[in-house]
Design a protein around this motif. Structure first.
Motif, PDB file in Angstrom:
ATOM      1  N   ALA A  71       6.123  -5.032  44.271  1.00 56.27           N
ATOM      2  CA  ALA A  71       6.734  -4.546  45.515  1.00 56.27           C
ATOM      3  C   ALA A  71       7.044  -5.703  46.454  1.00 56.27           C
ATOM      4  N   ALA A  72       6.136  -6.667  46.526  1.00 55.09           N
ATOM      5  CA  ALA A  72       6.353  -7.820  47.401  1.00 55.09           C
ATOM      6  C   ALA A  72       7.555  -8.642  46.934  1.00 55.09           C
ATOM      7  N   LYS A  73       7.731  -8.748  45.636  1.00 50.64           N
ATOM      8  CA  LYS A  73       8.829  -9.541  45.079  1.00 50.64           C
ATOM      9  C   LYS A  73      10.161  -8.788  45.098  1.00 50.64           C
ATOM     10  N   LEU A  74      10.117  -7.500  44.729  1.00 49.78           N
ATOM     11  CA  LEU A  74      11.354  -6.740  44.534  1.00 49.78           C
ATOM     12  C   LEU A  74      11.687  -5.776  45.666  1.00 49.78           C
ATOM     13  N   GLY A  75      10.668  -5.364  46.431  1.00 52.91           N
ATOM     14  CA  GLY A  75      10.849  -4.344  47.462  1.00 52.91           C
ATOM     15  C   GLY A  75      10.382  -2.988  46.956  1.00 52.91           C
ATOM     16  N   LYS A  76       9.758  -2.206  47.814  1.00 49.68           N
ATOM     17  CA  LYS A  76       9.181  -0.910  47.412  1.00 49.68           C
ATOM     18  C   LYS A  76      10.223   0.066  46.883  1.00 49.68           C
ATOM     19  N   LYS A  77      11.438  -0.017  47.398  1.00 48.90           N
ATOM     20  CA  LYS A  77      12.483   0.923  46.981  1.00 48.90           C
ATOM     21  C   LYS A  77      13.046   0.598  45.605  1.00 48.90           C
ATOM     22  N   ARG A  78      12.626  -0.514  45.034  1.00 48.49           N
ATOM     23  CA  ARG A  78      13.104  -0.917  43.713  1.00 48.49           C
ATOM     24  C   ARG A  78      12.085  -0.623  42.613  1.00 48.49           C
ATOM     25  N   LEU A  79      11.024   0.113  42.946  1.00 53.26           N
ATOM     26  CA  LEU A  79       9.978   0.436  41.972  1.00 53.26           C
ATOM     27  C   LEU A  79       9.976   1.921  41.668  1.00 53.26           C
ATOM     28  N   VAL A  80       9.726   2.239  40.422  1.00 53.24           N
ATOM     29  CA  VAL A  80       9.569   3.635  40.025  1.00 53.24           C
ATOM     30  C   VAL A  80       8.441   3.699  38.991  1.00 53.24           C
ATOM     31  N   ARG A  81       7.672   4.753  39.083  1.00 56.71           N
ATOM     32  CA  ARG A  81       6.620   5.010  38.097  1.00 56.71           C
ATOM     33  C   ARG A  81       6.975   6.318  37.417  1.00 56.71           C
ATOM     34  N   THR A  82       6.958   6.305  36.104  1.00 53.04           N
ATOM     35  CA  THR A  82       7.370   7.499  35.379  1.00 53.04           C
ATOM     36  C   THR A  82       6.411   7.797  34.239  1.00 53.04           C
ATOM     37  N   ASN A  83       6.515   8.991  33.731  1.00 59.06           N
ATOM     38  CA  ASN A  83       5.701   9.482  32.637  1.00 59.06           C
ATOM     39  C   ASN A  83       6.613   9.661  31.434  1.00 59.06           C
ATOM     40  N   LEU A  84       6.189   9.264  30.262  1.00 61.49           N
ATOM     41  CA  LEU A  84       7.013   9.430  29.067  1.00 61.49           C
ATOM     42  C   LEU A  84       7.040  10.867  28.570  1.00 61.49           C
ATOM     43  N   CYS A  85       6.113  11.682  28.998  1.00 60.57           N
ATOM     44  CA  CYS A  85       6.064  13.080  28.576  1.00 60.57           C
ATOM     45  C   CYS A  85       7.019  13.908  29.438  1.00 60.57           C
ATOM     46  N   GLU A  86       7.617  14.929  28.838  1.00 58.43           N
ATOM     47  CA  GLU A  86       8.525  15.785  29.589  1.00 58.43           C
ATOM     48  C   GLU A  86       7.802  16.565  30.673  1.00 58.43           C
ATOM     49  N   ASP A  87       6.587  16.975  30.388  1.00 62.92           N
ATOM     50  CA  ASP A  87       5.776  17.694  31.372  1.00 62.92           C
ATOM     51  C   ASP A  87       4.944  16.672  32.134  1.00 62.92           C
ATOM     52  N   PRO A  88       5.203  16.496  33.440  1.00 61.99           N
ATOM     53  CA  PRO A  88       4.482  15.462  34.205  1.00 61.99           C
ATOM     54  C   PRO A  88       2.971  15.680  34.269  1.00 61.99           C
ATOM     55  N   LYS A  89       2.511  16.887  33.969  1.00 60.64           N
ATOM     56  CA  LYS A  89       1.069  17.161  33.999  1.00 60.64           C
ATOM     57  C   LYS A  89       0.388  16.802  32.684  1.00 60.64           C
ATOM     58  N   GLU A  90       1.189  16.562  31.647  1.00 61.24           N
ATOM     59  CA  GLU A  90       0.630  16.234  30.342  1.00 61.24           C
ATOM     60  C   GLU A  90      -0.024  14.856  30.383  1.00 61.24           C
ATOM     61  N   ARG A  91      -1.167  14.734  29.771  1.00 57.96           N
ATOM     62  CA  ARG A  91      -1.939  13.489  29.808  1.00 57.96           C
ATOM     63  C   ARG A  91      -2.064  12.847  28.430  1.00 57.96           C
ATOM     64  N   THR A  92      -1.011  12.928  27.628  1.00 56.07           N
ATOM     65  CA  THR A  92      -1.020  12.282  26.321  1.00 56.07           C
ATOM     66  C   THR A  92      -1.144  10.776  26.506  1.00 56.07           C
ATOM     67  N   LYS A  93      -1.986  10.160  25.706  1.00 53.62           N
ATOM     68  CA  LYS A  93      -2.181   8.711  25.807  1.00 53.62           C
ATOM     69  C   LYS A  93      -1.405   8.015  24.703  1.00 53.62           C
ATOM     70  N   PHE A  94      -0.727   6.935  25.091  1.00 56.08           N
ATOM     71  CA  PHE A  94       0.014   6.114  24.149  1.00 56.08           C
ATOM     72  C   PHE A  94      -0.505   4.688  24.253  1.00 56.08           C
ATOM     73  N   THR A  95      -0.576   4.001  23.131  1.00 57.05           N
ATOM     74  CA  THR A  95      -0.939   2.589  23.179  1.00 57.05           C
ATOM     75  C   THR A  95       0.260   1.805  23.718  1.00 57.05           C
ATOM     76  N   ALA A  96       0.013   0.584  24.175  1.00 59.88           N
ATOM     77  CA  ALA A  96       1.105  -0.258  24.666  1.00 59.88           C
ATOM     78  C   ALA A  96       2.111  -0.519  23.547  1.00 59.88           C
ATOM     79  N   ALA A  97       1.638  -0.652  22.322  1.00 62.96           N
ATOM     80  CA  ALA A  97       2.543  -0.880  21.186  1.00 62.96           C
ATOM     81  C   ALA A  97       3.449   0.332  20.954  1.00 62.96           C
ATOM     82  N   GLN A  98       2.902   1.533  21.090  1.00 59.59           N
ATOM     83  CA  GLN A  98       3.713   2.737  20.937  1.00 59.59           C
ATOM     84  C   GLN A  98       4.775   2.824  22.030  1.00 59.59           C
ATOM     85  N   VAL A  99       4.395   2.494  23.246  1.00 62.71           N
ATOM     86  CA  VAL A  99       5.345   2.532  24.361  1.00 62.71           C
ATOM     87  C   VAL A  99       6.429   1.480  24.157  1.00 62.71           C
ATOM     88  N   ALA A 100       6.044   0.289  23.743  1.00 62.66           N
ATOM     89  CA  ALA A 100       7.017  -0.774  23.500  1.00 62.66           C
ATOM     90  C   ALA A 100       8.000  -0.375  22.399  1.00 62.66           C
TER      91      ALA A 100
END
Length: 93
Positions: free
Chosen positions: A44-73
């Motif tokens: 945020a300090a480097k890019l600005g708060k309006k340039r950040l987004v946090r998202t979930n890979l699951c379609e349902d935002p309440k779903e808590r499926t865990k993925f390894t970093a390798a799976q996400v990559a």
């Protein structure tokens, strides 16, 4: 984000993707958010708060499926090759 930005080209030419592991950034499911908040704060300090987004890979935002970093990559690599990552960026912009 992909749907919102579908058939739209993003304005950004550079995107940073911050990937956490299946057990968070601290290896303890981020039970204490201090480390995560510090990392996001740096971005945020480097890019600005309006340039950040946090998202979930699951379609349902309440779903808590865990993925390894390798799976996400691997998923993000595939989405990039398909052009879908660009649509997600455009949807955020």
């Amino acid at each position: 984000l992909k749907v919102k930005g579908y058939r739209t080209q993003p304005c950004s030419s550079c995107v940073y993707l911050l990937l956490g592991g299946a057990h968070g950034f601290d290896g303890k499911d981020d039970s204490n958010s201090n480390l995560f908040d510090a990392i996001v704060g740096r971005f945020a300090a480097k890019l600005g708060k309006k340039r950040l987004v946090r998202t979930n890979l699951c379609e349902d935002p309440k779903e808590r499926t865990k993925f390894t970093a390798a799976q996400v990559a691997a998923f993000l690599s595939t989405e990039f090759r398909r052009g879908m990552l660009a649509h997600a960026v455009a949807g955020f912009e």
